[in-house]
Design a protein around this motif. Structure first.
Motif, mmCIF file in Angstrom:
data_model
loop_
_atom_site.group_PDB
_atom_site.id
_atom_site.type_symbol
_atom_site.label_atom_id
_atom_site.label_comp_id
_atom_site.label_asym_id
_atom_site.label_seq_id
_atom_site.Cartn_x
_atom_site.Cartn_y
_atom_site.Cartn_z
ATOM 1 N N ALA A 188 0.840 -1.203 0.000
ATOM 2 C CA ALA A 188 0.000 0.000 0.000
ATOM 3 C C ALA A 188 0.872 1.249 0.000
ATOM 4 O O ALA A 188 0.566 2.229 -0.693
ATOM 5 C CB ALA A 188 -0.926 0.000 1.215
ATOM 6 N N GLY A 189 1.947 1.244 0.758
ATOM 7 C CA GLY A 189 2.855 2.385 0.795
ATOM 8 C C GLY A 189 3.528 2.634 -0.537
ATOM 9 O O GLY A 189 3.648 3.776 -0.987
ATOM 10 N N TRP A 190 3.966 1.551 -1.179
ATOM 11 C CA TRP A 190 4.600 1.686 -2.501
ATOM 12 C C TRP A 190 3.618 2.270 -3.513
ATOM 13 O O TRP A 190 3.975 3.143 -4.309
ATOM 14 C CB TRP A 190 5.099 0.326 -3.000
ATOM 15 C CG TRP A 190 6.472 0.010 -2.531
ATOM 16 C CD1 TRP A 190 6.811 -0.809 -1.497
ATOM 17 C CD2 TRP A 190 7.694 0.518 -3.054
ATOM 18 N NE1 TRP A 190 8.173 -0.842 -1.349
ATOM 19 C CE2 TRP A 190 8.745 -0.037 -2.299
ATOM 20 C CE3 TRP A 190 8.007 1.382 -4.101
ATOM 21 C CZ2 TRP A 190 10.077 0.242 -2.549
ATOM 22 C CZ3 TRP A 190 9.344 1.664 -4.344
ATOM 23 C CH2 TRP A 190 10.356 1.096 -3.575
ATOM 24 N N ILE A 191 2.406 1.764 -3.505
ATOM 25 C CA ILE A 191 1.400 2.270 -4.438
ATOM 26 C C ILE A 191 1.085 3.729 -4.121
ATOM 27 O O ILE A 191 1.090 4.578 -5.019
ATOM 28 C CB ILE A 191 0.125 1.409 -4.379
ATOM 29 C CG1 ILE A 191 0.420 0.002 -4.918
ATOM 30 C CG2 ILE A 191 -1.022 2.066 -5.160
ATOM 31 C CD1 ILE A 191 -0.625 -1.028 -4.564
ATOM 32 N N ALA A 192 0.824 4.035 -2.858
ATOM 33 C CA ALA A 192 0.443 5.391 -2.461
ATOM 34 C C ALA A 192 1.518 6.407 -2.812
ATOM 35 O O ALA A 192 1.206 7.539 -3.186
ATOM 36 C CB ALA A 192 0.127 5.438 -0.961
ATOM 37 N N CYS A 193 2.790 6.028 -2.704
ATOM 38 C CA CYS A 193 3.856 6.975 -3.038
ATOM 39 C C CYS A 193 4.226 6.911 -4.514
ATOM 40 O O CYS A 193 5.295 7.373 -4.918
ATOM 41 C CB CYS A 193 5.079 6.787 -2.145
ATOM 42 S SG CYS A 193 6.082 5.353 -2.511
ATOM 43 N N GLY A 194 3.315 6.397 -5.326
ATOM 44 C CA GLY A 194 3.519 6.416 -6.776
ATOM 45 C C GLY A 194 4.734 5.633 -7.211
ATOM 46 O O GLY A 194 5.486 6.076 -8.075
ATOM 47 N N LEU A 195 4.933 4.470 -6.598
ATOM 48 C CA LEU A 195 6.055 3.583 -6.909
ATOM 49 C C LEU A 195 7.392 4.292 -6.733
ATOM 50 O O LEU A 195 8.342 4.039 -7.460
ATOM 51 C CB LEU A 195 5.898 3.007 -8.319
ATOM 52 C CG LEU A 195 4.548 2.341 -8.592
ATOM 53 C CD1 LEU A 195 4.417 1.929 -10.035
ATOM 54 C CD2 LEU A 195 4.305 1.180 -7.662
ATOM 55 N N GLY A 196 7.422 5.203 -5.770
ATOM 56 C CA GLY A 196 8.652 5.913 -5.441
ATOM 57 C C GLY A 196 8.704 7.353 -5.914
ATOM 58 O O GLY A 196 9.510 8.133 -5.419
ATOM 59 N N SER A 197 7.849 7.743 -6.842
ATOM 60 C CA SER A 197 7.912 9.104 -7.376
ATOM 61 C C SER A 197 7.550 10.157 -6.333
ATOM 62 O O SER A 197 8.009 11.299 -6.420
ATOM 63 C CB SER A 197 7.007 9.247 -8.606
ATOM 64 O OG SER A 197 5.656 8.978 -8.284
#
Length: 168
Positions: free
Chosen positions: A23-32
């Motif tokens: 969920a964190g990876w998705i929410a942060c736009g895969l790192g962007s």
């Protein structure tokens, strides 16, 4: 969960918490969204990469991708916000992805410059937050609140881009 003053950048501990879950990876736009400044702009730019694939889909599937992306974003941003202890941190940029995809709807069959115009219009509406975008931003919280104001900004940008393309 709202905090009156929110850090603009993530601490090392917050980054670890955010990146510890899907969920964190998705929410942060895969790192962007982990950029030190202009997270929303970096998220919007990153959203153009998957858009290059999405634009090849038939329109009903493109629209389905937006709906599924929205639902995924509500879930991911809710979880990531809870993990960070805030409703909406600048690092949570999945909303920019979905909003940008909406803003670029008129650019699907338009010249290349329409993508640049759609990007600029979306950023304008996302930062400026005119009515009704501002209302959504202030009244909705959690994952839904993170997503809805950018969806509204995307629709405003798409409408203006459509009129611009028709005028030219």
């Amino acid at each position: 969960m709202n905090t009156p003053i929110e850090r603009k950048t993530l601490t090392a501990a917050q980054r670890r918490v955010l990146l510890a879950t899907p969920a964190g990876w998705i929410a942060c736009g895969l790192g962007s969204g982990l950029a030190p400044v202009a997270q929303g702009t970096f998220g919007s730019l990153a959203a153009i990469l998957p858009w290059l694939l999405l634009r090849e889909l038939p329109l009903p599937f493109y629209l389905l991708a937006i709906v599924l992306g929205f639902a995924l974003g509500v879930w991911a941003c809710e979880r990531a916000g809870r993990a960070l202890g805030v409703d909406d941190h600048r690092a949570l940029v999945w909303d920019e992805f979905v909003g940008q995809w909406i803003a670029l709807l008129p650019a699907l069959l338009a010249p290349w410059w329409a993508v640049l115009a759609g990007f600029a219009l979306f950023r304008l509406f996302d930062v400026w937050k005119p009515w009704p975008i501002r209302v959504f931003d202030r009244r909705l919280h959690g994952g839904l609140g993170v997503m809805v104001d950018d969806v509204a900004a995307g629709f405003c940008a798409a409408i203006l881009l459509w009129f611009l393309l028709r005028a030219l």
